[in-house]
Design a protein around this motif. Sequence first.
Motif, mmCIF file in Angstrom:
data_model
loop_
_atom_site.group_PDB
_atom_site.id
_atom_site.type_symbol
_atom_site.label_atom_id
_atom_site.label_comp_id
_atom_site.label_asym_id
_atom_site.label_seq_id
_atom_site.Cartn_x
_atom_site.Cartn_y
_atom_site.Cartn_z
ATOM 1 N N GLN A 147 19.095 -10.608 26.314
ATOM 2 C CA GLN A 147 19.568 -11.846 25.688
ATOM 3 C C GLN A 147 18.526 -12.423 24.740
ATOM 4 N N MET A 148 17.271 -12.426 25.163
ATOM 5 C CA MET A 148 16.230 -12.954 24.296
ATOM 6 C C MET A 148 15.995 -12.046 23.099
ATOM 7 N N ALA A 149 16.079 -10.739 23.324
ATOM 8 C CA ALA A 149 15.892 -9.797 22.218
ATOM 9 C C ALA A 149 16.972 -9.984 21.149
ATOM 10 N N GLU A 150 18.187 -10.253 21.560
ATOM 11 C CA GLU A 150 19.264 -10.484 20.596
ATOM 12 C C GLU A 150 18.945 -11.686 19.713
ATOM 13 N N TYR A 151 18.432 -12.743 20.331
ATOM 14 C CA TYR A 151 18.075 -13.935 19.563
ATOM 15 C C TYR A 151 16.933 -13.627 18.594
ATOM 16 N N ILE A 152 15.905 -12.938 19.085
ATOM 17 C CA ILE A 152 14.736 -12.664 18.256
ATOM 18 C C ILE A 152 15.107 -11.776 17.072
ATOM 19 N N MET A 153 15.951 -10.762 17.300
ATOM 20 C CA MET A 153 16.359 -9.907 16.195
ATOM 21 C C MET A 153 17.091 -10.707 15.123
ATOM 22 N N ASP A 154 18.055 -11.509 15.539
ATOM 23 C CA ASP A 154 18.807 -12.314 14.573
ATOM 24 C C ASP A 154 17.874 -13.237 13.790
ATOM 25 N N PHE A 155 16.933 -13.851 14.505
ATOM 26 C CA PHE A 155 16.009 -14.768 13.836
ATOM 27 C C PHE A 155 15.100 -14.028 12.860
ATOM 28 N N SER A 156 14.652 -12.842 13.236
ATOM 29 C CA SER A 156 13.748 -12.094 12.369
ATOM 30 C C SER A 156 14.418 -11.700 11.060
ATOM 31 N N LEU A 157 15.734 -11.477 11.103
ATOM 32 C CA LEU A 157 16.474 -11.048 9.921
ATOM 33 C C LEU A 157 16.816 -12.200 8.986
ATOM 34 N N THR A 158 16.963 -13.401 9.515
ATOM 35 C CA THR A 158 17.438 -14.510 8.680
ATOM 36 C C THR A 158 16.571 -15.764 8.732
ATOM 37 N N THR A 178 6.420 -2.350 23.125
ATOM 38 C CA THR A 178 7.789 -1.827 23.175
ATOM 39 C C THR A 178 8.083 -0.925 24.375
ATOM 40 N N SER A 179 7.175 -0.836 25.314
ATOM 41 C CA SER A 179 7.412 0.077 26.436
ATOM 42 C C SER A 179 8.290 -0.529 27.522
ATOM 43 N N ARG A 180 8.555 -1.828 27.444
ATOM 44 C CA ARG A 180 9.383 -2.470 28.459
ATOM 45 C C ARG A 180 9.826 -3.850 27.970
ATOM 46 N N GLY A 181 10.672 -4.490 28.754
ATOM 47 C CA GLY A 181 11.057 -5.880 28.511
ATOM 48 C C GLY A 181 11.681 -6.146 27.163
ATOM 49 N N ILE A 182 11.332 -7.284 26.582
ATOM 50 C CA ILE A 182 11.914 -7.729 25.322
ATOM 51 C C ILE A 182 11.641 -6.727 24.208
ATOM 52 N N GLY A 183 10.430 -6.183 24.167
ATOM 53 C CA GLY A 183 10.084 -5.244 23.107
ATOM 54 C C GLY A 183 10.957 -4.012 23.098
ATOM 55 N N LEU A 184 11.195 -3.441 24.254
ATOM 56 C CA LEU A 184 12.046 -2.258 24.351
ATOM 57 C C LEU A 184 13.480 -2.584 23.947
ATOM 58 N N GLU A 185 13.975 -3.726 24.377
ATOM 59 C CA GLU A 185 15.341 -4.122 24.001
ATOM 60 C C GLU A 185 15.444 -4.354 22.490
ATOM 61 N N LEU A 186 14.395 -4.892 21.883
ATOM 62 C CA LEU A 186 14.400 -5.089 20.432
ATOM 63 C C LEU A 186 14.500 -3.754 19.697
ATOM 64 N N VAL A 187 13.744 -2.768 20.139
ATOM 65 C CA VAL A 187 13.794 -1.452 19.510
ATOM 66 C C VAL A 187 15.217 -0.897 19.569
ATOM 67 N N LYS A 188 15.855 -0.989 20.723
ATOM 68 C CA LYS A 188 17.220 -0.478 20.872
ATOM 69 C C LYS A 188 18.188 -1.212 19.943
ATOM 70 N N LEU A 189 18.048 -2.528 19.847
ATOM 71 C CA LEU A 189 18.967 -3.320 19.029
ATOM 72 C C LEU A 189 18.799 -3.029 17.544
ATOM 73 N N PHE A 190 17.558 -2.979 17.070
ATOM 74 C CA PHE A 190 17.345 -2.684 15.647
ATOM 75 C C PHE A 190 17.851 -1.296 15.299
ATOM 76 N N SER A 191 17.624 -0.329 16.197
ATOM 77 C CA SER A 191 18.128 1.020 15.963
ATOM 78 C C SER A 191 19.647 1.034 15.894
ATOM 79 N N LYS A 192 20.277 0.355 16.824
ATOM 80 C CA LYS A 192 21.736 0.294 16.880
ATOM 81 C C LYS A 192 22.322 -0.303 15.604
ATOM 82 N N ASN A 193 21.570 -1.215 14.989
ATOM 83 C CA ASN A 193 22.048 -1.891 13.786
ATOM 84 C C ASN A 193 21.575 -1.221 12.495
ATOM 85 N N GLY A 194 21.035 -0.013 12.604
ATOM 86 C CA GLY A 194 20.760 0.791 11.422
ATOM 87 C C GLY A 194 19.434 0.572 10.733
#
Length: 225
Positions: free
Chosen positions: A197-208, A9-25
């Motif tokens: 962009q890839m992090a957005e896809y991965i987050m959505d996929f992980s949830l559903t 999570t220190s860079r790239g897709i992992g860091l963007e995933l952390v930000k997105l999940f946090s933003k979504n509560g």
Amino acid sequence: MKQVVITGTSRGIGLELVKLFSKNGHEVLALSRIAEVVDGFKLPGVTSIGCDITNEDDLARVKERLSEKGKVDILINNAGAIINKSFAETTVDEFRNVYDTNVFGVVGLIQLLLPLMNKESHVINVSSMGGVQGSMKFAGLAAYSSSKGALITLTELLAEEYKETGPSFNVLALGAVQTEMLEEAFPGYKAPLSALQMAEYIMDFSLTGNKYYNGKILQVSSSTP
């Protein structure tokens, strides 16, 4: 609200995933060798731990922290190691280092967290198109692509073994994404997708995604590689 664990999570897709999940509560445990990067963003619901997933002592500290939460809903094994070097010049130790992160570290973390998962939990292993049988291969990536192929097969086996009790296991074989790791391996190459962009896809996929898939390889690539 989901309890989410993300590696790399220190860079790239992992860091963007952390930000997105946090933003979504959601609540996130962010694992990386450099915890200070995530800490610097002061994101709500996010705890960052300095963790080398190949180190058993580091994994034990993760288990202790998660035991306080009581469960893990989503695990995203995003951490990865890559080396771009001819096969003849790649040492066995270099092969081991890549496999330690891309395969054995994943194995250790999954084994650690399984007792905290249930039928509804979802494990997403981030692989590569280079690990998919029959896909285009690139010289210099023998260690990386073969390790990602092993991760794909591991995912299929775990999905079968835990199909009655959960969690669900799926693997995303990513094409080229514009990340620091890609730039290090292929300087100057421009990928068609950003890390966000890839992090957005991965987050959505992980949830559903576990509602529709288990033990599946999804090829996530807008280009041939």
